[in-house]
Design an enzyme around this catalytic site. Structure first.
Site, PDB file in Angstrom:
ATOM      1  N   SER A  67     -25.181-138.680 -15.001  1.00 49.26           N
ATOM      2  CA  SER A  67     -24.652-139.338 -13.803  1.00 49.26           C
ATOM      3  C   SER A  67     -25.190-138.582 -12.597  1.00 49.26           C
ATOM      4  O   SER A  67     -24.479-137.920 -11.868  1.00 49.26           O
ATOM      5  CB  SER A  67     -23.125-139.369 -13.825  1.00 49.26           C
ATOM      6  N   HIS A 181     -20.676-140.669 -19.727  1.00 48.80           N
ATOM      7  CA  HIS A 181     -20.812-139.720 -20.838  1.00 48.80           C
ATOM      8  C   HIS A 181     -20.222-140.232 -22.148  1.00 48.80           C
ATOM      9  O   HIS A 181     -20.235-139.528 -23.149  1.00 48.80           O
ATOM     10  CB  HIS A 181     -20.135-138.393 -20.490  1.00 48.80           C
ATOM     11  N   GLN A 189     -14.919-140.032 -15.544  1.00 50.41           N
ATOM     12  CA  GLN A 189     -15.879-139.383 -16.434  1.00 50.41           C
ATOM     13  C   GLN A 189     -15.319-138.159 -17.159  1.00 50.41           C
ATOM     14  O   GLN A 189     -15.628-137.922 -18.319  1.00 50.41           O
ATOM     15  CB  GLN A 189     -17.100-138.986 -15.601  1.00 50.41           C
ATOM     16  N   GLU A 190     -14.508-137.345 -16.456  1.00 50.98           N
ATOM     17  CA  GLU A 190     -14.096-136.061 -17.045  1.00 50.98           C
ATOM     18  C   GLU A 190     -12.618-135.766 -16.800  1.00 50.98           C
ATOM     19  O   GLU A 190     -12.144-135.886 -15.671  1.00 50.98           O
ATOM     20  CB  GLU A 190     -14.933-134.919 -16.440  1.00 50.98           C
ATOM     21  N   GLU A 231     -20.385-134.172 -23.423  1.00 48.73           N
ATOM     22  CA  GLU A 231     -20.035-132.781 -23.128  1.00 48.73           C
ATOM     23  C   GLU A 231     -19.051-132.211 -24.144  1.00 48.73           C
ATOM     24  O   GLU A 231     -18.411-131.193 -23.889  1.00 48.73           O
ATOM     25  CB  GLU A 231     -19.492-132.680 -21.700  1.00 48.73           C
ATOM     26  N   ASP A 269     -12.921-135.271 -12.913  1.00 54.24           N
ATOM     27  CA  ASP A 269     -14.132-135.712 -12.213  1.00 54.24           C
ATOM     28  C   ASP A 269     -14.273-137.214 -12.461  1.00 54.24           C
ATOM     29  O   ASP A 269     -14.871-137.623 -13.453  1.00 54.24           O
ATOM     30  CB  ASP A 269     -15.372-134.967 -12.725  1.00 54.24           C
ATOM     31  N   GLU A 311     -12.877-134.179  -8.382  1.00 55.17           N
ATOM     32  CA  GLU A 311     -14.304-134.136  -8.022  1.00 55.17           C
ATOM     33  C   GLU A 311     -14.841-135.558  -7.875  1.00 55.17           C
ATOM     34  O   GLU A 311     -14.496-136.436  -8.676  1.00 55.17           O
ATOM     35  CB  GLU A 311     -15.045-133.394  -9.152  1.00 55.17           C
ATOM     36  N   ASP A 338     -19.698-133.382  -5.581  1.00 51.76           N
ATOM     37  CA  ASP A 338     -20.807-133.142  -6.530  1.00 51.76           C
ATOM     38  C   ASP A 338     -22.001-133.989  -6.086  1.00 51.76           C
ATOM     39  O   ASP A 338     -22.887-133.511  -5.365  1.00 51.76           O
ATOM     40  CB  ASP A 338     -20.335-133.485  -7.952  1.00 51.76           C
ATOM     41  N   LYS A 363     -24.734-126.940  -8.985  1.00 48.15           N
ATOM     42  CA  LYS A 363     -25.596-127.149 -10.152  1.00 48.15           C
ATOM     43  C   LYS A 363     -27.022-126.772  -9.753  1.00 48.15           C
ATOM     44  O   LYS A 363     -27.645-127.478  -8.951  1.00 48.15           O
ATOM     45  CB  LYS A 363     -25.584-128.623 -10.552  1.00 48.15           C
ATOM     46  N   HIS A 391     -22.331-126.849 -15.409  1.00 50.77           N
ATOM     47  CA  HIS A 391     -23.385-127.256 -16.343  1.00 50.77           C
ATOM     48  C   HIS A 391     -23.808-128.694 -16.026  1.00 50.77           C
ATOM     49  O   HIS A 391     -23.297-129.302 -15.089  1.00 50.77           O
ATOM     50  CB  HIS A 391     -22.825-127.184 -17.771  1.00 50.77           C
ATOM     51  N   ARG A 392     -24.714-129.267 -16.839  1.00 51.19           N
ATOM     52  CA  ARG A 392     -25.032-130.698 -16.788  1.00 51.19           C
ATOM     53  C   ARG A 392     -24.668-131.322 -18.137  1.00 51.19           C
ATOM     54  O   ARG A 392     -24.483-130.605 -19.133  1.00 51.19           O
ATOM     55  CB  ARG A 392     -26.531-130.938 -16.521  1.00 51.19           C
ATOM     56  N   SER A 393     -24.645-132.636 -18.187  1.00 53.84           N
ATOM     57  CA  SER A 393     -24.316-133.269 -19.472  1.00 53.84           C
ATOM     58  C   SER A 393     -25.418-133.011 -20.511  1.00 53.84           C
ATOM     59  O   SER A 393     -25.145-132.916 -21.705  1.00 53.84           O
ATOM     60  CB  SER A 393     -24.060-134.767 -19.295  1.00 53.84           C
ATOM     61  N   LYS A 414     -17.242-125.122 -14.721  1.00 58.29           N
ATOM     62  CA  LYS A 414     -17.012-126.134 -15.763  1.00 58.29           C
ATOM     63  C   LYS A 414     -18.242-126.171 -16.652  1.00 58.29           C
ATOM     64  O   LYS A 414     -19.375-126.191 -16.175  1.00 58.29           O
ATOM     65  CB  LYS A 414     -16.660-127.505 -15.185  1.00 58.29           C
TER      66      LYS A 414
HETATM   67  P1  PGA Z   1     -24.057-135.088 -15.228  1.00 60.72           P
HETATM   68  O1  PGA Z   1     -22.481-135.103 -15.043  1.00 60.72           O
HETATM   69  O2  PGA Z   1     -24.489-133.744 -15.629  1.00 60.72           O
HETATM   70  O3  PGA Z   1     -24.278-136.148 -16.270  1.00 60.72           O
HETATM   71  O4  PGA Z   1     -24.629-135.506 -13.897  1.00 60.72           O
HETATM   72  C1  PGA Z   1     -21.754-133.984 -14.636  1.00 60.72           C
HETATM   73  C2  PGA Z   1     -20.934-134.254 -13.417  1.00 60.72           C
HETATM   74  O5  PGA Z   1     -20.911-135.386 -12.884  1.00 60.72           O
HETATM   75  O6  PGA Z   1     -20.277-133.344 -12.931  1.00 60.72           O
HETATM   76 ZN    ZN Z   2     -19.457-134.582 -11.198  1.00 66.08          ZN
END
Ligand code: PGA
Ligand code: ZN
Length: 457
Positions: A67, A181, A189-190, A231, A269, A311, A338, A363, A391-393, A414
């Site tokens: 994402s 994800h 997403q999270e 993740e 998130d 987030e 983000d 990131k 991190h990233r996915s 995270k």
């Molecule tokens: P991504 O997602 O690493 O797939 O971009 C992580 C996030 O949105 O924080």
């Molecule tokens: Zn994010």
């Protein structure tokens, strides 16, 4: 001294101590090798090995997102038949054919000098020509080289050059996955658990793992599946964020902890780009919400659950939505940008000035260099905003972000679920650092001005 004539450029609005700190020992690079490896999702990414003048080597590899924000530094992929266009042979060539000859030209006295030279070689604003996946891997390897020449652990070198106090971070374990994800209908997403009340990193990791296991039992019993998202979090067939948060509350209690802002808190998130429709409208669980209705929805979640951080609650270009949200709840919860900021110091400064949020996600591959990453963290600190390293996915076993978060002392990270090797590698590195230097304090920094008193740089 650099022998190829590059003089270096230092942003006059920002001169972090790591520009030419006395702790910085010059490094000598002989060459940089690179090759294509797979990330945790089975997609190609860039790995580099930097050969140093003293005969030793340092490695690094690039993470990748799913994402991704529109304003991130650009990855270079081959767009050919292999891996549906995702192979990275061109980025590998950027390292071996261009960056390696550049860096092999002499001694380098600071990471900023290395990064600035790579940026100048690239020549674009977003590293599109060489590829941010190439540059971030080289930049991380070079940072390791500086720590090696200085004979310091990486986290301590980072603390020295950024004049930071080292701190063990509160880990935010992403245990329920949705959005880009996962294959379930959940838009957010999270869903993370954050052991804010733990006394040590080791205790925090134990809490995260115990809650993950308790959640596994609940998910298996209720949904007859233990399917995982990218993740490592579970991805059951849940549609509503409330149901996801209820599940988390139960799992936290099952594991013997208290769901609260003082013991184990929740962070989310939503990654709102993923459910932004248009004209300020967002779609959650089949319902279209206006900006005001979405703010009200988040307020209800904040009233109902021990939610410490939200987030990307709004889409990256919906500045109007971000401002509404900040005015409504910026004084009672952490609002993290983000995709909004993409680890770019200028976008973070803009966000502080316009009161979009009180925290920034960090990131390294979003900005493509370690210097850009340190600039983003320092800018956030200077403007009274919190930071969370991420991190990233798509991940590898590279643990740079663990040293980064300890060395900059920002207090939050995270790295996905407390399961799967590429996620665990970061948490294990954190507990290893703690075991080696037990005097580093654990926990969040005292909350500062929450960006409300921020001034334009
Ligand atoms: P991504 O997602 O690493 O797939 O971009 C992580 C996030 O949105 O924080
Ligand atoms: Zn994010």
């Amino acid at each position: 001294m650099v022998e190829h004539g590059y003089t270096g450029h230092i942003d006059p609005t920002h001169q972090g101590h790591y520009v030419s700190h006395p702790e910085t020992h010059p490094i000598h690079i002989d060459r940089v090798d690179a090759h294509q490896i797979l990330d945790s999702r089975g997609y190609p990414t860039v790995a580099v090995t930097m050969h140093l003048g003293d005969g030793s080597t340092v490695d690094a590899s690039a993470p990748a997102g799913a994402s991704t924000g529109a304003y991130e530094a650009a990855e270079l992929r081959d767009d050919g038949p292999s891996y549906s266009g995702r192979s990275v042979h061109r980025a590998v060539s950027s390292v071996t054919d261009e960056i390696s000859p550049l860096l092999a030209q002499g001694h380098w006295s600071s990471i900023r000098q290395v990064d600035d030279a790579i940026r100048a070689l690239d020549g674009t604003d977003n590293l599109a020509r060489l590829g941010a996946n190439a540059t971030v891997a080289v930049s991380i390897a070079a940072t390791r080289a500086f720590a090696h020449y200085a004979e310091l652990p990486l986290h301590t070198w980072i603390a020295h050059v950024t004049d930071s106090v080292e701190r063990m971070p509160v880990p935010h374990f992403n245990v329920l996955n949705g959005g880009a994800h996962a294959a379930n209908p959940l838009e957010f997403q999270e869903f993370m658990v954050a052991p804010v009340g733990a006394a040590t990193e080791e205790a925090a990791v134990e809490a995260g793992a115990e809650i993950y296991h308790a959640l596994a039992a609940r998910v298996k019993a209720k949904f007859h599946t233990a399917g995982l998202g990218d993740e490592g979090g579970f991805a059951p067939d849940i549609a509503s964020p409330e149901e996801a948060m209820e599940l988390l509350i139960t799992a936290i209690q099952d594991a013997g902890y208290t769901p609260s802002l003082d013991d184990v808190a929740i962070a989310i998130d939503p990654a709102a780009n993923g459910f932004y429709e248009r004209d300020g409208q967002y779609k959650i669980a089949g319902t279209l919400l206006s900006r005001d209705q979405l703010v009200d929805y988040y307020v209800r979640l904040l009233d109902q659950f021990p939610l410490r951080s939200i987030e990307d609650g709004f889409a990256e270009d919906d500045h109007h939505g971000w401002k509404l949200m900040f005015d409504a709840v910026g004084n009672r919860t952490q609002l993290v940008g983000d995709d909004l900021y993409v680890t770019d110091m200028h976008r973070i400064a803009d966000g502080a000035k316009n009161r979009y949020s009180n925290a920034a996600l960090i990131k390294p591959n979003q900005i493509g260099t370690v210097t850009g990453t340190l600039d983003a963290i320092e800018t956030a600190k200077r403007l009274g905003m919190q930071s969370m390293v991420s991190h990233r996915s798509g991940e590898t076993l590279d643990t740079f972000i663990a040293d980064l978060v300890v060395g900059t002392g920002v207090g939050q990270i995270k790295s996905g679920a407390p399961a799967r090797g590429e996620r665990i590698a970061k948490y294990n590195r954190l507990t290893q650092i703690e075991a080696g230097t037990a005097r580093i304090p654990y926990g969040l920094l005292p909350t500062t001005a929450r960006a409300t008193d921020a001034v334009a740089p």
